[in-house]
Design an enzyme around this catalytic site. Structure first.
Site, short mmCIF file in Angstrom:
data_model
loop_
_atom_site.label_atom_id
_atom_site.label_comp_id
_atom_site.label_asym_id
_atom_site.label_seq_id
_atom_site.Cartn_x
_atom_site.Cartn_y
_atom_site.Cartn_z
N LEU A 53 51.69 -25.80 -47.09
CA LEU A 53 51.69 -24.78 -48.27
C LEU A 53 50.19 -24.69 -48.31
O LEU A 53 49.66 -25.55 -48.71
CB LEU A 53 52.58 -24.91 -49.29
CG LEU A 53 54.03 -24.89 -49.37
CD1 LEU A 53 54.57 -25.26 -50.77
CD2 LEU A 53 54.43 -23.70 -49.01
N ASP A 54 49.74 -23.50 -48.60
CA ASP A 54 48.43 -22.97 -48.90
C ASP A 54 48.10 -23.43 -50.49
O ASP A 54 49.13 -23.59 -51.00
CB ASP A 54 48.11 -21.63 -48.89
CG ASP A 54 48.32 -20.95 -47.41
OD1 ASP A 54 47.95 -21.66 -46.57
OD2 ASP A 54 48.23 -19.75 -47.62
N ARG A 55 47.14 -23.86 -50.71
CA ARG A 55 46.57 -24.30 -51.88
C ARG A 55 47.12 -23.62 -53.00
O ARG A 55 47.61 -23.98 -54.01
CB ARG A 55 45.21 -24.63 -51.80
CG ARG A 55 44.75 -25.09 -53.27
CD ARG A 55 42.97 -25.45 -53.23
NE ARG A 55 42.78 -26.07 -54.66
CZ ARG A 55 41.57 -26.59 -54.70
NH1 ARG A 55 40.85 -26.73 -53.70
NH2 ARG A 55 41.30 -27.39 -55.91
N THR A 57 49.67 -21.48 -53.27
CA THR A 57 50.94 -21.40 -53.12
C THR A 57 51.79 -22.55 -53.75
O THR A 57 51.55 -23.41 -53.44
CB THR A 57 51.43 -21.04 -51.64
OG1 THR A 57 50.76 -19.96 -51.10
CG2 THR A 57 53.21 -20.66 -51.56
N HIS A 162 48.50 -17.87 -43.22
CA HIS A 162 48.66 -16.82 -44.32
C HIS A 162 49.27 -15.57 -43.74
O HIS A 162 49.16 -14.63 -44.27
CB HIS A 162 47.10 -16.34 -44.30
CG HIS A 162 46.24 -17.30 -44.84
ND1 HIS A 162 44.74 -17.24 -44.88
CD2 HIS A 162 46.37 -18.70 -45.61
CE1 HIS A 162 44.34 -18.30 -45.53
NE2 HIS A 162 45.13 -19.31 -45.69
#
Length: 240
Positions: A53-55, A57, A162
């Site tokens: 997961l993106d930081r 999110t 993304h």
């Protein structure tokens, strides 16, 4: 302490807080907290991340409890043999749902991608989106005295970097709090007026067939304080 939302003898899932990296990265040498190491210390055993997961999110993040289990689980994630459900707050009103099939080139906005070829072919990227609620707030971000926002459900059918952030920006409905693909005036409004200082993108649930029990499994993660605060102020019922 991390919130554990699922655990069995094979893997464990947490509700990752917004702003926390999944694991150590040379992109941020000064960071000291990571989901993988924090969870390892919390349960007293090594864990192996199965996806990312993106930081910024928040939401469901799954780890294997051994390297062998991780190897068995990885194809499920790699082949998208699961349903991923996210929720987001976006600029503007989205009146009806749809499917965006819009190929994406490699995202070169990070240092880690500086060696990626600029002329790479765009990769297939597909996202389903569904509006759930909308609001018109009495604050101007442009030529109108009010500004409109929507809460949407997003289901990525592919896993490009993304993807959700870039797809919503392509639809001219950028996710609020997105400092890379979003719009600063909307981010500032939420910072200053609604005390929201995060990307408003949450990985709410994962559904897949458990590779060891063959049962259908749904892992869900609840919304944080920022989401609950916005829900109260906008009179939005949060999805269950």
């Amino acid at each position: 302490m991390l919130e554990i939302v699922y655990q069995d003898e094979y893997f464990i899932a947490i509700n990752k807080p917004a702003g926390m990296l999944v694991h150590r990265s040379w992109l941020d040498k000064h960071e000291t907290q990571f989901a993988m190491q924090t969870l390892r210390d919390q349960i007293g055993q090594h864990v192996f991340p199965l996806h990312r997961l993106d930081r910024p999110t928040s939401g469901v993040l799954v780890f294997g409890l051994s390297s062998e289990i991780a190897a068995k689980m990885m194809p499920i994630f790699a082949n998208h043999e699961m349903k991923k459900t996210y929720h987001a707050v976006v600029r503007g009103w989205i009146e009806e749902g749809g499917r965006l099939d819009y190929a994406l080139k490699v995202d070169l906005d990070k240092i880690a991608d500086k060696f990626a070829k600029q002329d790479q072919e765009a990769q297939e990227a597909i996202t389903d989106y569904l509006p759930l609620a909308k609001v018109e707030v009495p604050h101007s971000t442009g030529k109108f005295p009010t500004t409109r926002y929507s809460m949407v459900e997003l289901s990525p059918l592919t896993g490009r970097k993304h993807q959700l952030r870039r797809h919503m920006a392509h639809l001219r409905h950028p996710i609020v709090g997105d400092t890379t693909h979003g719009e600063g005036r909307h981010n500032r409004l939420f910072n200053n007026v609604y005390d929201s200082h995060r990307l408003l993108l949450h990985a709410s649930s994962l559904e897949f067939i458990h590779p060891f029990t063959q049962e259908k499994l749904t892992i869900s993660a609840g919304f944080d304080h920022t989401w609950h605060s916005l829900s109260e102020q906008f009179h939005w019922p949060l999805p269950q």
